[in-house]
Design a protein around this motif. Structure first.
Motif, mmCIF file in Angstrom:
data_model
loop_
_atom_site.group_PDB
_atom_site.id
_atom_site.type_symbol
_atom_site.label_atom_id
_atom_site.label_comp_id
_atom_site.label_asym_id
_atom_site.label_seq_id
_atom_site.Cartn_x
_atom_site.Cartn_y
_atom_site.Cartn_z
ATOM 1 N N PRO A 91 1.770 26.295 6.360
ATOM 2 C CA PRO A 91 1.355 27.667 6.682
ATOM 3 C C PRO A 91 -0.055 27.947 6.200
ATOM 4 O O PRO A 91 -0.400 27.674 5.041
ATOM 5 C CB PRO A 91 2.385 28.522 5.934
ATOM 6 N N GLY A 92 -0.903 28.432 7.076
ATOM 7 C CA GLY A 92 -2.272 28.752 6.731
ATOM 8 C C GLY A 92 -3.212 27.576 6.694
ATOM 9 O O GLY A 92 -4.405 27.743 6.448
ATOM 10 N N LYS A 93 -2.703 26.350 6.943
ATOM 11 C CA LYS A 93 -3.555 25.169 6.943
ATOM 12 C C LYS A 93 -3.956 24.817 8.381
ATOM 13 O O LYS A 93 -3.604 25.514 9.328
ATOM 14 C CB LYS A 93 -2.842 23.999 6.265
ATOM 15 N N LEU A 94 -4.715 23.722 8.520
ATOM 16 C CA LEU A 94 -5.222 23.343 9.830
ATOM 17 C C LEU A 94 -4.104 23.198 10.857
ATOM 18 O O LEU A 94 -4.174 23.757 11.952
ATOM 19 C CB LEU A 94 -6.004 22.028 9.719
ATOM 20 N N LEU A 95 -3.081 22.433 10.510
ATOM 21 C CA LEU A 95 -1.937 22.261 11.406
ATOM 22 C C LEU A 95 -0.794 23.098 10.851
ATOM 23 O O LEU A 95 -0.099 22.707 9.921
ATOM 24 C CB LEU A 95 -1.546 20.785 11.484
ATOM 25 N N ASP A 96 -0.650 24.271 11.409
ATOM 26 C CA ASP A 96 0.340 25.232 10.936
ATOM 27 C C ASP A 96 1.575 25.162 11.837
ATOM 28 O O ASP A 96 1.501 25.512 13.022
ATOM 29 C CB ASP A 96 -0.263 26.642 10.972
ATOM 30 N N PRO A 97 2.720 24.687 11.332
ATOM 31 C CA PRO A 97 3.909 24.553 12.176
ATOM 32 C C PRO A 97 4.347 25.841 12.847
ATOM 33 O O PRO A 97 4.964 25.810 13.921
ATOM 34 C CB PRO A 97 4.975 24.054 11.191
ATOM 35 N N THR A 98 4.023 26.985 12.265
ATOM 36 C CA THR A 98 4.413 28.250 12.875
ATOM 37 C C THR A 98 3.624 28.553 14.144
ATOM 38 O O THR A 98 4.001 29.420 14.926
ATOM 39 C CB THR A 98 4.243 29.420 11.888
ATOM 40 N N LYS A 99 2.524 27.816 14.364
ATOM 41 C CA LYS A 99 1.694 28.033 15.546
ATOM 42 C C LYS A 99 1.983 27.036 16.671
ATOM 43 O O LYS A 99 1.330 27.066 17.712
ATOM 44 C CB LYS A 99 0.209 27.953 15.167
ATOM 45 N N LEU A 100 2.970 26.163 16.448
ATOM 46 C CA LEU A 100 3.291 25.151 17.449
ATOM 47 C C LEU A 100 4.253 25.718 18.497
ATOM 48 O O LEU A 100 5.303 26.266 18.151
ATOM 49 C CB LEU A 100 3.923 23.930 16.787
ATOM 50 N N ILE A 101 3.902 25.548 19.759
ATOM 51 C CA ILE A 101 4.827 25.959 20.817
ATOM 52 C C ILE A 101 5.573 24.768 21.418
ATOM 53 O O ILE A 101 6.577 24.942 22.104
ATOM 54 C CB ILE A 101 4.106 26.726 21.947
ATOM 55 N N LYS A 102 5.096 23.544 21.129
ATOM 56 C CA LYS A 102 5.767 22.352 21.644
ATOM 57 C C LYS A 102 5.402 21.157 20.775
ATOM 58 O O LYS A 102 4.267 21.038 20.297
ATOM 59 C CB LYS A 102 5.351 22.077 23.099
ATOM 60 N N ILE A 103 6.386 20.262 20.587
ATOM 61 C CA ILE A 103 6.201 19.051 19.797
ATOM 62 C C ILE A 103 6.773 17.883 20.585
ATOM 63 O O ILE A 103 7.926 17.916 21.016
ATOM 64 C CB ILE A 103 6.921 19.151 18.436
ATOM 65 N N PHE A 104 5.952 16.851 20.781
ATOM 66 C CA PHE A 104 6.395 15.629 21.452
ATOM 67 C C PHE A 104 6.361 14.485 20.442
ATOM 68 O O PHE A 104 5.340 14.277 19.774
ATOM 69 C CB PHE A 104 5.483 15.281 22.628
ATOM 70 N N GLU B 140 13.919 22.600 8.752
ATOM 71 C CA GLU B 140 14.016 23.940 9.300
ATOM 72 C C GLU B 140 13.882 23.949 10.819
ATOM 73 O O GLU B 140 14.414 24.833 11.492
ATOM 74 C CB GLU B 140 12.940 24.844 8.691
ATOM 75 N N ILE B 141 13.150 22.971 11.376
ATOM 76 C CA ILE B 141 12.926 22.991 12.821
ATOM 77 C C ILE B 141 13.527 21.780 13.532
ATOM 78 O O ILE B 141 13.316 21.593 14.729
ATOM 79 C CB ILE B 141 11.420 23.046 13.149
ATOM 80 N N SER B 142 14.314 20.951 12.808
ATOM 81 C CA SER B 142 14.818 19.704 13.379
ATOM 82 C C SER B 142 15.673 19.940 14.628
ATOM 83 O O SER B 142 15.746 19.082 15.498
ATOM 84 C CB SER B 142 15.599 18.908 12.335
ATOM 85 N N GLY B 143 16.337 21.082 14.717
ATOM 86 C CA GLY B 143 17.143 21.378 15.899
ATOM 87 C C GLY B 143 16.447 22.309 16.867
ATOM 88 O O GLY B 143 17.064 22.811 17.815
ATOM 89 N N ASP B 144 15.171 22.534 16.654
ATOM 90 C CA ASP B 144 14.388 23.477 17.448
ATOM 91 C C ASP B 144 14.175 22.946 18.863
ATOM 92 O O ASP B 144 13.904 21.769 19.070
ATOM 93 C CB ASP B 144 13.029 23.673 16.764
ATOM 94 N N ASP B 145 14.294 23.838 19.848
ATOM 95 C CA ASP B 145 14.116 23.397 21.235
ATOM 96 C C ASP B 145 12.651 23.147 21.579
ATOM 97 O O ASP B 145 12.341 22.715 22.689
ATOM 98 C CB ASP B 145 14.735 24.393 22.222
#
Length: 219
Positions: free
Chosen positions: A53-66, A87-92
């Protein structure tokens, strides 16, 4: 967001950390091997500086992960996100896909093939896909999917970053396709194990670009 540049959607490309084969110059291809202890530390070090959070690669700003389905890529993804991975392992938002798995090198599989590092890249790819056109189409579809996801947010309407965790060869070819170059375009690139690269779109023209320099978010 902190500044205007932070509003432009980005694509973060992450190469997996060191493996035993990569350490001695073997090309891994489709073999499913794990990271070395150093490989895990490489990714963890990158994550501690750049991810959160607040760093260059902020997981909260990701809309898709491949993520590539190979163990070394999955380990890298898990290490990169650390506690946030659970926290996001089951995230769609997450897609585990063969589209970005490393290609098999066929005749050079399980062998030392230093000549494949740059000049014969297109030969490696066409062993599997038979023609540069097929290679271009394969990754071109992924590029267009990402652009479609990000296009509604080019004016900062919402954070719309994308993360790709994969392998050195596939990521270097992805960069060429992102920029609109053919797969045999002479663009030499280096990507260290556990490293992060950044691609983006020019917010005024939606022209694809890569960032040759970056500033970390302000404290």
């Amino acid at each position: 967001m902190a500044d205007a540049e932070a509003q432009i959607p980005r694509v973060f490309i992450v190469r997996h950390g060191e493996t035993e084969w990569a350490k001695i110059g073997k090309h891994t291809g489709k073999s499913d091997i794990e990271l070395t202890p150093l490989g895990i530390r490489q990714v963890a070090s990158t994550a501690s500086q750049l991810v959160g959070p607040g760093k260059l690669l902020d997981p909260t700003k990701l809309i898709k992960i491949f993520v590539s389905p190979r163990k070394r890529a999955l380990q890298t993804f898990e290490t990169l996100l650390g506690q946030q991975h659970g926290e996001i392992s089951g995230d769609d938002r997450i897609t585990i896909t063969e589209d970005i798995a490393e290609w098999d090198y066929v005749s050079c599989h399980h062998m030392f093939c230093p000549h494949l590092r740059a000049t014969h890249l297109i030969i490696v790819l066409t062993v599997i896909y038979r023609s540069p056109q097929q290679v271009a189409e394969h990754l071109g579809r992924l590029v267009e999917q990402i652009k479609d996801l990000q296009r509604p947010f080019m004016r900062g309407e919402k954070a719309a970053d994308v993360l790709i965790v994969a392998h050195g060869l596939i990521l270097r070819v992805f960069v060429k396709r992102w920029l609109g170059y053919p797969v045999d375009f002479p663009l030499s690139m280096l990507m260290m194990p556990g490293s992060v690269g950044i691609l983006t779109l020019n917010h005024s023209s939606e022209e694809p670009a890569f960032q040759i320099g970056m500033a970390l978010p302000a404290a």
